[in-house]
Design a protein around this motif. Structure first.
Motif, PDB file in Angstrom:
ATOM      1  N   GLU A 289       0.695  -1.270   0.045  1.00 49.57           N
ATOM      2  CA  GLU A 289      -0.141   0.019   0.040  1.00 49.57           C
ATOM      3  C   GLU A 289       0.803   1.223   0.094  1.00 49.57           C
ATOM      4  N   ILE A 290       1.959   1.234   0.951  1.00 47.38           N
ATOM      5  CA  ILE A 290       2.690   2.267   0.823  1.00 47.38           C
ATOM      6  C   ILE A 290       3.427   2.520  -0.585  1.00 47.38           C
ATOM      7  N   TYR A 291       3.848   1.587  -1.123  1.00 48.50           N
ATOM      8  CA  TYR A 291       4.506   1.652  -2.388  1.00 48.50           C
ATOM      9  C   TYR A 291       3.540   2.070  -3.541  1.00 48.50           C
ATOM     10  N   HIS A 292       2.096   1.719  -3.285  1.00 47.90           N
ATOM     11  CA  HIS A 292       1.241   2.181  -4.358  1.00 47.90           C
ATOM     12  C   HIS A 292       0.769   3.776  -4.148  1.00 47.90           C
ATOM     13  N   ALA A 293       0.997   4.172  -2.965  1.00 48.71           N
ATOM     14  CA  ALA A 293       0.779   5.510  -2.410  1.00 48.71           C
ATOM     15  C   ALA A 293       1.869   6.401  -3.240  1.00 48.71           C
ATOM     16  N   GLY A 294       3.079   5.929  -3.692  1.00 55.20           N
ATOM     17  CA  GLY A 294       4.043   6.736  -4.325  1.00 55.20           C
ATOM     18  C   GLY A 294       5.317   6.964  -3.519  1.00 55.20           C
ATOM     19  N   TYR A 295       5.390   6.189  -2.648  1.00 51.36           N
ATOM     20  CA  TYR A 295       6.532   6.257  -1.758  1.00 51.36           C
ATOM     21  C   TYR A 295       7.664   5.297  -2.179  1.00 51.36           C
ATOM     22  N   ASP A 296       8.843   5.800  -2.350  1.00 51.64           N
ATOM     23  CA  ASP A 296      10.109   4.612  -2.545  1.00 51.64           C
ATOM     24  C   ASP A 296      10.920   4.443  -1.137  1.00 51.64           C
ATOM     25  N   ARG A 297      10.618   4.982  -0.078  1.00 53.17           N
ATOM     26  CA  ARG A 297      11.293   4.675   1.100  1.00 53.17           C
ATOM     27  C   ARG A 297      10.338   4.374   2.054  1.00 53.17           C
ATOM     28  N   LEU A 298      10.618   3.209   2.998  1.00 49.00           N
ATOM     29  CA  LEU A 298       9.640   3.044   3.911  1.00 49.00           C
ATOM     30  C   LEU A 298      10.787   3.094   5.487  1.00 49.00           C
ATOM     31  N   TYR A 299       9.635   3.576   6.387  1.00 48.23           N
ATOM     32  CA  TYR A 299      10.656   3.706   7.714  1.00 48.23           C
ATOM     33  C   TYR A 299       9.843   3.064   8.782  1.00 48.23           C
ATOM     34  N   VAL A 300      10.634   2.499   9.771  1.00 52.23           N
ATOM     35  CA  VAL A 300       9.815   1.880  10.935  1.00 52.23           C
ATOM     36  C   VAL A 300      10.870   2.210  12.303  1.00 52.23           C
ATOM     37  N   TYR A 301      10.154   2.528  13.274  1.00 48.62           N
ATOM     38  CA  TYR A 301      10.880   2.533  14.792  1.00 48.62           C
ATOM     39  C   TYR A 301      10.369   1.212  15.496  1.00 48.62           C
ATOM     40  N   THR A 302      10.988   0.541  16.198  1.00 47.52           N
ATOM     41  CA  THR A 302      10.723  -0.779  16.569  1.00 47.52           C
ATOM     42  C   THR A 302      11.876  -0.885  17.761  1.00 47.52           C
ATOM     43  N   LYS A 303      11.558  -1.992  18.577  1.00 43.02           N
ATOM     44  CA  LYS A 303      12.311  -2.458  19.749  1.00 43.02           C
ATOM     45  C   LYS A 303      13.286  -3.437  19.110  1.00 43.02           C
ATOM     46  N   PRO A 304      14.508  -3.423  19.844  1.00 45.51           N
ATOM     47  CA  PRO A 304      15.324  -4.375  19.392  1.00 45.51           C
ATOM     48  C   PRO A 304      15.199  -5.936  19.226  1.00 45.51           C
ATOM     49  N   GLU A 305      14.188  -6.254  19.848  1.00 40.78           N
ATOM     50  CA  GLU A 305      13.890  -7.909  19.729  1.00 40.78           C
ATOM     51  C   GLU A 305      13.029  -7.968  18.303  1.00 40.78           C
ATOM     52  N   SER A 306      12.574  -6.957  18.037  1.00 44.05           N
ATOM     53  CA  SER A 306      11.758  -7.164  16.432  1.00 44.05           C
ATOM     54  C   SER A 306      12.780  -6.754  15.386  1.00 44.05           C
ATOM     55  N   VAL A 307      13.817  -6.344  15.462  1.00 43.42           N
ATOM     56  CA  VAL A 307      14.664  -6.196  14.437  1.00 43.42           C
ATOM     57  C   VAL A 307      14.900  -7.201  13.185  1.00 43.42           C
ATOM     58  N   ARG A 308      14.969  -8.393  13.708  1.00 39.28           N
ATOM     59  CA  ARG A 308      15.242  -9.578  12.541  1.00 39.28           C
ATOM     60  C   ARG A 308      13.985  -9.665  11.891  1.00 39.28           C
ATOM     61  N   ALA A 309      12.862  -9.518  12.406  1.00 40.79           N
ATOM     62  CA  ALA A 309      11.714  -9.616  11.760  1.00 40.79           C
ATOM     63  C   ALA A 309      11.496  -8.804  10.491  1.00 40.79           C
ATOM     64  N   PHE A 310      11.855  -7.277  10.901  1.00 38.09           N
ATOM     65  CA  PHE A 310      11.842  -6.538   9.727  1.00 38.09           C
ATOM     66  C   PHE A 310      13.040  -6.666   8.774  1.00 38.09           C
ATOM     67  N   GLU A 311      14.339  -7.249   9.171  1.00 36.42           N
ATOM     68  CA  GLU A 311      15.448  -7.303   8.159  1.00 36.42           C
ATOM     69  C   GLU A 311      15.100  -8.429   7.418  1.00 36.42           C
ATOM     70  N   ALA A 312      14.226  -9.421   7.816  1.00 37.45           N
ATOM     71  CA  ALA A 312      13.772 -10.385   6.899  1.00 37.45           C
ATOM     72  C   ALA A 312      13.038  -9.913   5.658  1.00 37.45           C
ATOM     73  N   LEU A 313      12.259  -8.725   5.889  1.00 34.25           N
ATOM     74  CA  LEU A 313      11.528  -7.986   4.858  1.00 34.25           C
ATOM     75  C   LEU A 313      12.363  -6.766   4.354  1.00 34.25           C
ATOM     76  N   SER A 314      13.492  -7.001   4.189  1.00 29.50           N
ATOM     77  CA  SER A 314      14.646  -6.072   3.642  1.00 29.50           C
ATOM     78  C   SER A 314      14.743  -4.767   4.223  1.00 29.50           C
ATOM     79  N   PHE A 315      14.220  -4.264   5.355  1.00 32.76           N
ATOM     80  CA  PHE A 315      14.608  -3.243   5.956  1.00 32.76           C
ATOM     81  C   PHE A 315      15.977  -3.351   6.545  1.00 32.76           C
ATOM     82  N   GLN A 316      16.599  -2.206   6.532  1.00 35.10           N
ATOM     83  CA  GLN A 316      18.039  -1.915   7.119  1.00 35.10           C
ATOM     84  C   GLN A 316      18.167  -0.995   8.351  1.00 35.10           C
ATOM     85  N   GLU A 317      18.830  -1.518   9.266  1.00 30.33           N
ATOM     86  CA  GLU A 317      19.245  -0.695  10.400  1.00 30.33           C
ATOM     87  C   GLU A 317      19.891   0.661  10.095  1.00 30.33           C
ATOM     88  N   ILE A 318      19.412   1.917  10.344  1.00 29.53           N
ATOM     89  CA  ILE A 318      20.032   3.007  10.410  1.00 29.53           C
ATOM     90  C   ILE A 318      20.751   3.362  11.825  1.00 29.53           C
TER      91      ILE A 318
END
Length: 357
Positions: free
Chosen positions: A79-108
């Protein structure tokens, strides 16, 4: 899976709040879309977003470790891509990082055990930093002793902002002004940036850059999963400071960051204190340094953008213009300013509560 109308439907709101409570997080009001995944009539997972920022990801304890998380995130990402965005962001707890990395998120960057800031983009933070390194090549000669920076919202650019810039430029060899790229301010980003450029045009070696999404706006920073809501200002300041110290300052060779003194706002005072502590700590203690400049006063009162917005909301244009440099005054007299002036008159509180940085 269906839309949850958490601001319009009491039924949806109750189910959503119950799920969040079981997940140990609080409801977040700065959202404009929420999806819920149901098993029969039971809500087993939800995800929200504010534009391209993913928030409030919650999964029922009995459904964790399975497909609910991936189904929710995959749908929201599309949905976010279809809305025209090419960058996605998330703030999360450290224990959830691996789940987001599995979806191609990278830690900043991260703040201890409190927060991790991640991005999903083909051309994201590394490309932004490379752009800053190119600015360094174009704007520095190599003999600079002090390279300085200021981050400002300038909503709008006032005489107080100009005084801060002039003091910073006097103490440095080259100065970078970062215009906060948050689109939610009463004065739109492109106008704020233009007024900054016009306001400092008489100063040599002062360059206006953008923060994009990497110096975090208070409007989108989440507090919903922090143990205490009042932690948000301190943790956001530490995150901002770490991104600046560890990534942005090295890219431009920045040795000094200036901020304006804020005698009335405890939140801003906390922000400055946290930033100073991060800059003083490892790695490279004291690099960059933080300098706090006293605010310019008019009639014994510190000049602030919020005062300007309040005066404009009250229709007191002449008094507001007195607090502005000529370039900002000229903008207020132009037809382009009329929609902004009308918006402030219709909703004065919106302008007053916005950031004064």
């Amino acid at each position: 899976m269906r839309t949850l109308w958490v601001k319009e439907s009491a039924y949806d709101r109750k189910a959503w709040e119950g799920l969040l409570e079981n997940a140990g997080i609080r409801p977040e009001e700065s959202i404009n879309r929420t999806l819920g995944l149901f098993e029969g009539e039971t809500l087993v997972g939800s995800v929200s977003r504010l534009d391209n920022i993913i928030k409030c990801v919650a999964v029922d304890p009995d459904h964790r470790g399975g497909s609910v998380f991936n189904a929710l995130l995959s749908q929201m990402i599309q949905e976010i891509y279809h809305a025209g965005y090419d960058r996605l962001y998330v703030y999360t707890k450290p224990e959830s990082v691996r789940a987001f990395e599995a979806l191609s998120f990278q830690e900043i960057e991260r703040v201890g055990e409190d927060l991790v800031f991640l991005e999903r983009a083909e051309e994201g933070f590394p490309v932004y930093l490379e752009g800053l390194r190119k600015w360094k090549e174009k704007t520095q000669r190599g003999d600079e002793k002090e390279v300085a920076a200021i981050v400002m919202n300038a909503n709008p650019f006032t005489r107080g902002h100009l005084a801060l810039v002039e003091a910073a430029r006097k103490a440095s060899d080259v100065l970078y002004l970062f215009a906060v790229s948050d689109p939610s301010s009463v004065f739109p980003f492109e106008i704020r940036k233009r007024l900054m450029e016009e306001g400092v045009a008489h100063l040599d070696r002062v360059h206006v850059l953008t923060t994009e999404s990497y110096m975090v706006s208070r409007a989108v920073f989440p507090s919903y999963f922090l143990k205490e809501a009042d932690q948000a200002t301190a943790i956001q300041a530490r995150l901002d400071a770490k991104i600046f110290k560890n990534h942005i300052a090295p890219a431009l060779g920045i040795s000094l960051r200036f901020v304006g003194e804020e005698p009335f706002s405890p939140a801003t005072r906390t922000y400055n204190e946290q930033m100073e502590a991060v800059f003083a700590g490892p790695p490279n203690p004291g690099k960059p340094r933080l300098e706090i400049i006293p605010r310019l006063e008019d009639g014994g009162e510190a000049i602030s953008a919020s005062t300007v917005r309040r005066l404009l909301a009250q229709g007191r244009l002449v008094e507001a213009k007195h607090l502005l440099p000529p370039s900002s005054q000229a903008f207020l007299e132009s037809p382009e300013a009329q929609p902004i002036l009308e918006a402030l008159k219709k909703d004065p509180l919106q302008g007053i509560k916005e950031s004064d940085a």
